[in-house]
Design a protein around this motif. Structure first.
Motif: not given
Length: 124
Positions: A8-10, A18-22, A80-82
Motif C-alpha cells: 500500500g505504500g507509494g 494512503l492505506r497500508l496493509s500488513c 491496517y494503517l490509514q
C-alpha cells in the motif's frame, strides 16, 4: 513463526491519504499485538501506532495522532494503517511488526517479528 508482508505504500502529495496493509501468516495472528513503525532517511526506526490483540486498545505517536488510524481484521489476518493529511515529514519506510505479548507497545524491542517494509513518499 509469523511472516508479515506490507503493501500500500507509494508516492502521494502533501495532504493526501494512503492505506497500508500488513498481511500475516500463521494461525496465531489474533493473539499478537501489532505495531507500525517507520524509518526515514538517516533516522532511527520510530514508533507510529500499535493495536492490542483484540483491537480494543490503540496507541499513537504524538506526531501522527489525529491523522493516522490503526485497525485490524483478525478474520483476514491483516492490520491496517490509514494515513490522512500526509506531510513530507511522514516520508519513510513503514514496517509492521508483531508482538507476542498481545498488548501493544511503543518499544521496538517488544516486537518479535517484522515485515520487509513499504516505502511511503510524500511530496510537497
Amino acid at each position: 513463526q509469523v511472516q508479515l508482508v506490507e503493501s500500500g505504500g507509494g508516492l502521494v502529495q502533501a495532504g493526501g491519504s494512503l492505506r497500508l496493509s500488513c498481511a500475516a501468516s500463521g494461525r496465531t495472528f489474533s493473539t499478537y499485538a501489532m505495531g507500525w513503525f517507520r524509518q526515514g532517511p538517516g533516522k532511527e526506526r520510530e514508533f507510529v501506532a500499535a493495536i492490542s490483540w483484540s483491537g480494543g486498545r490503540t496507541y499513537y505517536a504524538d506526531s501522527v495522532k489525529g491523522r493516522f488510524t490503526i485497525s485490524r481484521d483478525n478474520a483476514k489476518n491483516t492490520v491496517y494503517l490509514q494515513m490522512n493529511s500526509l506531510k513530507p515529514e511522514d516520508t519513510a519506510v513503514y514496517y509492521c511488526a508483531a508482538d507476542q505479548g498481545g498488548h501493544g507497545s511503543w518499544y521496538v524491542g517488544a516486537y518479535d517479528y517484522w515485515g520487509q517494509g513499504t516505502q511511503v513518499t510524500v511530496s510537497s
